[in-house]
Every structure is written in structure tokens, then in C-alpha cells.
Design an enzyme around this catalytic site. Structure first.
Site, mmCIF file in Angstrom:
data_model
loop_
_atom_site.group_PDB
_atom_site.id
_atom_site.type_symbol
_atom_site.label_atom_id
_atom_site.label_comp_id
_atom_site.label_asym_id
_atom_site.label_seq_id
_atom_site.Cartn_x
_atom_site.Cartn_y
_atom_site.Cartn_z
ATOM 1 N N TRP A 1 0.848 -1.194 0.000
ATOM 2 C CA TRP A 1 0.000 0.000 0.000
ATOM 3 C C TRP A 1 0.888 1.252 0.000
ATOM 4 O O TRP A 1 1.860 1.319 0.748
ATOM 5 C CB TRP A 1 -0.891 -0.048 1.248
ATOM 6 C CG TRP A 1 -1.762 1.128 1.474
ATOM 7 C CD1 TRP A 1 -2.485 1.803 0.540
ATOM 8 C CD2 TRP A 1 -2.009 1.782 2.712
ATOM 9 N NE1 TRP A 1 -3.185 2.829 1.137
ATOM 10 C CE2 TRP A 1 -2.909 2.829 2.469
ATOM 11 C CE3 TRP A 1 -1.564 1.566 4.029
ATOM 12 C CZ2 TRP A 1 -3.374 3.675 3.476
ATOM 13 C CZ3 TRP A 1 -2.029 2.394 5.016
ATOM 14 C CH2 TRP A 1 -2.926 3.436 4.751
ATOM 15 N N ASP B 1 -1.119 -6.377 9.346
ATOM 16 C CA ASP B 1 -2.015 -5.260 9.063
ATOM 17 C C ASP B 1 -3.353 -5.842 8.607
ATOM 18 O O ASP B 1 -3.442 -6.416 7.519
ATOM 19 C CB ASP B 1 -1.398 -4.385 7.962
ATOM 20 C CG ASP B 1 -2.267 -3.184 7.629
ATOM 21 O OD1 ASP B 1 -3.311 -2.984 8.290
ATOM 22 O OD2 ASP B 1 -1.897 -2.426 6.700
ATOM 23 N N ALA C 1 -6.694 -4.519 7.719
ATOM 24 C CA ALA C 1 -7.552 -3.356 7.457
ATOM 25 C C ALA C 1 -8.850 -3.767 6.766
ATOM 26 O O ALA C 1 -9.727 -2.931 6.571
ATOM 27 C CB ALA C 1 -6.801 -2.341 6.592
ATOM 28 N N LYS D 1 -13.119 0.233 6.966
ATOM 29 C CA LYS D 1 -13.806 -0.352 5.802
ATOM 30 C C LYS D 1 -14.958 -1.252 6.237
ATOM 31 O O LYS D 1 -16.082 -1.092 5.767
ATOM 32 C CB LYS D 1 -12.831 -1.166 4.947
ATOM 33 C CG LYS D 1 -11.430 -0.605 4.863
ATOM 34 C CD LYS D 1 -11.303 0.545 3.903
ATOM 35 C CE LYS D 1 -9.994 1.281 4.161
ATOM 36 N NZ LYS D 1 -9.507 2.046 3.060
HETATM 37 C C1 PLP Z 1 -3.452 -1.884 3.758
HETATM 38 C C2 PLP Z 1 -4.058 -0.827 4.608
HETATM 39 N N1 PLP Z 1 -3.670 -0.734 5.882
HETATM 40 C C3 PLP Z 1 -4.175 0.170 6.700
HETATM 41 C C4 PLP Z 1 -5.108 1.078 6.276
HETATM 42 C C5 PLP Z 1 -5.574 2.055 7.294
HETATM 43 O O1 PLP Z 1 -6.782 2.619 7.188
HETATM 44 P P1 PLP Z 1 -7.393 3.646 8.203
HETATM 45 O O2 PLP Z 1 -6.307 4.406 8.852
HETATM 46 O O3 PLP Z 1 -8.255 4.498 7.369
HETATM 47 O O4 PLP Z 1 -8.154 2.835 9.198
HETATM 48 C C6 PLP Z 1 -5.539 1.044 4.935
HETATM 49 C C7 PLP Z 1 -6.490 2.024 4.397
HETATM 50 O O5 PLP Z 1 -6.640 2.240 3.247
HETATM 51 C C8 PLP Z 1 -5.002 0.059 4.103
HETATM 52 O O6 PLP Z 1 -5.373 -0.056 2.829
#
Ligand code: PLP
Length: 406
Positions: A139, A220, A222, A255
Site C-alpha cells: 500500500w 495489518d 484493514a 472499511k
Molecule cells: C493496507 C491498509 N492498511 C491500513 C489502512 C488504514 O486505514 P485507516 O487508517 O483508514 O483505518 C488502509 C487504508 O486504506 C489500508 O489499505
């Protein structure tokens, strides 16, 4: 100039304007585009058929109850909402959560990003020369987010673009040669940006290697629930947690609960014993206090209520299931539209991949042309948000993509 006298010591004078954020910049460019054909496949938010990102019904109801019963807005403390912390870790770890409870130090975070950053800060403070290994590709915000904590980053092989699948042998071989104590960031499910996830057998092989080699997983998660379902998506994480003595887990409710702007997440660190976990908890709290003091409560209180209430929880799980069903059906639809136009290519990988993202496999030039000539917006790495596809735009998108591949 606004009439101030220049002293030569202006603090911010040396700052130059930065290029737009690779992902958020796409949204801004999309908004500026006046074409009626424009399609936004950029930022990673779920979209329904009308292009909206609805508030789940369970969230609406939990929020209503929360507002009706709230008696104070007093501070919650750096650790955040303790009940939320317990419930969200239980959702991720399942039955293992209670088994590992005495060894787990959890802190609520400002979204998943906050959890990743806090985790990286703690890795750096306990091991200043630590290297965190991230997948290639990963990401777009992982490296800036984690790297800014002062840890060094290295990439491990992950994706085979030709097969649109995980290059598992290469990945496993690389990780299997890392020294004990190496920290490895893994996507629990719905790999961002490739959509290519590990199979159950691959997770198992990886978990055994992590155990044998003394590697530290930094998972991670998410997108729990966005791949297949809440349980299946947590399989790999649980295989690791069952085996390794130490693990970091970054959780996000953005999400799956649709709580994006409420900024809800948690960092859970599993330590080798209860004494170490208790010490870690004090460091988590100190780090939070130093950076932002406390997380916002509202979204965590909503998620916590949903997880604890049988009917809200059921309503929420059903809604997550319908979002997943929609994303899977869009993958089938897009694959069939692409196959109609380019039958000589295999498009089945789109159906095998999971979650919101897939890489279109376009060159940098084609990604730019997709935006400039066809008004289809994806980030510079060519990551498509499948949820941005609809019955209305799928033919248009398939035409644009195949025009650039021919
Ligand atoms: C791979 C990944 N990790 C972590 C996040 C963290 O998202 P947030 O801080 O919006 O909860 C995202 C959000 O797009 C993500 O795609």
C-alpha cells in the site's frame, strides 16, 4: 507578499510545495475533471451501485443509541475505549483472544494508520536499528507511515505480475533467510494493492517458518470481512498468533464498519509473557500521550456497541456479507467484459483475487493515458478499486483498459 518585512529567518520559507499524495491526489484530480464519462477507481472506499459509501444500518442504530444514552464527553484516556479494544481483538483473533489475553497489550488507535504508526514507534524504541520488511508492492502509505517512525524498511518479494498471484516460493525463501527478530509486515487479507492473498497452505508454511526462525509478524488487518468473511479472512493471522511468541497487529474499522472518518482502529501487541505485555502497555500509552494524547471515542463506542449486541452484530455481519458479494460479482462482471474484448488473455485472476483492489497490469504511460484520455482514475501504481465499477460504467472501463492493452 502581505506587507511583512522579510527577516531572512522565516521559519517556513524553506518549505516547497509537495506533489499531491499518490492516492488522495487522485480523488482531487477526479473532482476537477468535468467529463460526464469520468470514473473514480482511486481511493479505497467501498461504493454501492450508485457510487455512494453508505453508513451501515447497524452503525446508524448504534450511533442513535449512543447519543441517547451518553452522559459525558469527558476524556477516555490514552488507551481509549477498553471494551472496544477487547471486542475488536476478539473479532480478529477469535477463540485465541482469551487464550492470549494475559500476553496481549491493546491500545485504541486513530484508524489503522494510527495503529501501524504506533506499532512502528514501539518497534523503533525497543530496537533502534530494527528493519521492517514490507511486501513488494505494498500500500502506497505503508512506507511513509512506518518509515517516518525512524525504522528502516526493506521490501520482500510478494507478487508475480505475469501470473497475477503471490510469488510464494520467492517470498518464503526470502523470509526464511531473515535473521531472528526481523519484523515482517503482512497483509492479513485483501492485499493492497494486488488483491493476491496467501492460500491456507501458504499461511501455514509461513507461520511455521516464522516460528522456526524467530521472525516477528506485524500483521495489518484493514479489511477483515472484505475478502470472504470475518472468520476466513482471519485464518492466516490466527495461524501465526497460535505459533509465534511475539506479534504486532494493526486493526482498522474504517472499511468493514464503514467508520472511515471516525478514525477507529487498534494496535494489539502479543508478547512472550504477561510481564512483558504489561510493560508494553505502558509504552503504548506513553507513545500515544506523546503523539496525540488520546484517540477519539465516538467511532470506537459505536463499533463496540455493535460487537456486543446480538442483533446489531447480526445486522452488521449481513451488511458486510452483502458488500463482499457485490465486490465478488463485480469481479466476475469485469472479468467477463474484459474477456469479451480480449479473449486471448486470461482474466480469471480477477475472480481469484480478494477485496477491493487489483492491479490493472498497465504501464505507467497507460495509467496516465487512462486518466487523460479516458477519464478513468486510478493511483499511479495502477491499483483499481473494484468497488468503483458499476453496471453503468463497466463497459466503458473495459473498453478503456483493453484499448490501452492492445
Ligand atoms: C493496507 C491498509 N492498511 C491500513 C489502512 C488504514 O486505514 P485507516 O487508517 O483508514 O483505518 C488502509 C487504508 O486504506 C489500508 O489499505
Amino acid at each position: 507578499m502581505c506587507g511583512h518585512r522579510r527577516t531572512g529567518h522565516d521559519m517556513f520559507e524553506i518549505l516547497e510545495e509537495l506533489p499531491p499524495d499518490p492516492i488522495l491526489g487522485v480523488t482531487a484530480a477526479f473532482k476537477r475533471d468535468t467529463s460526464p464519462d469520468k470514473v473514480d477507481l482511486g481511493v479505497g472506499v467501498y461504493r454501492d451501485e450508485e457510487g455512494g459509501t453508505p453508513v451501515p444500518k447497524a452503525v446508524v442504530e448504534a450511533e442513535r443509541q449512543l447519543i441517547a444514552s451518553q452522559t459525558t464527553k469527558s476524556y477516555v484516556g490514552p488507551v481509549g475505549n477498553v471494551e472496544f479494544n477487547e471486542r475488536i481483538v476478539a473479532l480478529a483473533l477469535g477463540p485465541l483472544a482469551s487464550k492470549l489475553a494475559s500476553r496481549t497489550a491493546t491500545i485504541q488507535s486513530v484508524g489503522g494508520c494510527g495503529a501501524l504508526r504506533l506499532g512502528a514507534e514501539l518497534v523503533r524504541s525497543s530496537k533502534p536499528d530494527a528493519l521492517i520488511h514490507v511486501s513488494d508492492p505494498t500500500w502506497a502509505n505503508h512506507e511513509p507511515l512506518i518509515g517516518s517512525a525512524g525504522v528502516k524498511l526493506e521490501r520482500y518479494p510478494y507478487f508475480d505480475p505475469a501470473r497475477q498471484a503471490v510469488a510464494f516460493d520467492k517470498m518464503h525463501d526470502y523470509l526464511g533467510r531473515l535473521p531472528a527478530g526481523a519484523v515482517v509486515l503482512l497483509h492479513a487479507c485483501c492485499h493492497n494493492p494486488t488483491g493476491a492473498d496467501l492460500s491456507e497452505e501458504q499461511w501455514l508454511a509461513l507461520a511455521e517458518t516464522f516460528e522456526r526462525r524467530g521472525l516477528v509478524p506485524f500483521v495489518d488487518m484493514a479489511y477483515q470481512g472484505f475478502g470472504d468473511d470475518l472468520e476466513t479472512d482471519a485464518r492466516g493471522l490466527r495461524m501465526l498468533a497460535e505459533r509465534v511468541p511475539e506479534l504486532l497487529l494493526a486493526l482498522s474499522c474504517s472499511k468493514n464498519f464503514g467508520l472511515y472518518k471516525e478514525r477507529v482502529g487498534a494496535l494489539a501487541i502479543v508478547a512472550k509473557d504477561a510481564k512483558t505485555a504489561a510493560a508494553i502497555a505502558t509504552h503504548e500509552r506513553r507513545q500515544a500521550r506523546r503523539m496525540y494524547s488520546m484517540p477519539p471515542d465516538h467511532g470506537a463506542a459505536i463499533a463496540s456497541r455493535i460487537l456486543a449486541d446480538v442483533s446489531l452484530r447480526k445486522s452488521w455481519i449481513d451488511e458486510v456479507a452483502s458488500m463482499v458479494a457485490r465486490m465478488k460479482s463485480l469481479r466476475v462482471l469485469l472479468a467477463s467484459k474484459l474477456a469479451e474484448r480480449m479473449p486471448e488473455r486470461d482474466w480469471n485472476w480477477l475472480n481469484q483475487q480478494r477485496g477491493m483492489f487489483s492491479l490493472l497490469g498497465l504501464t505507467d504511460v497507460s495509467i496516465q493515458r487512462l486518466r487523460d484520455e479516458h477519464h478513468v482514475y486510478v493511483p499511479p501504481d495502477g491499483r483499481m478499486n473494484v468497488a468503483g465499477i458499476s453496471d453503468q460504467n463497466v463497459d466503458y472501463v473495459a473498453d478503456a483498459v483493453t484499448a490501452l492493452l492492445k
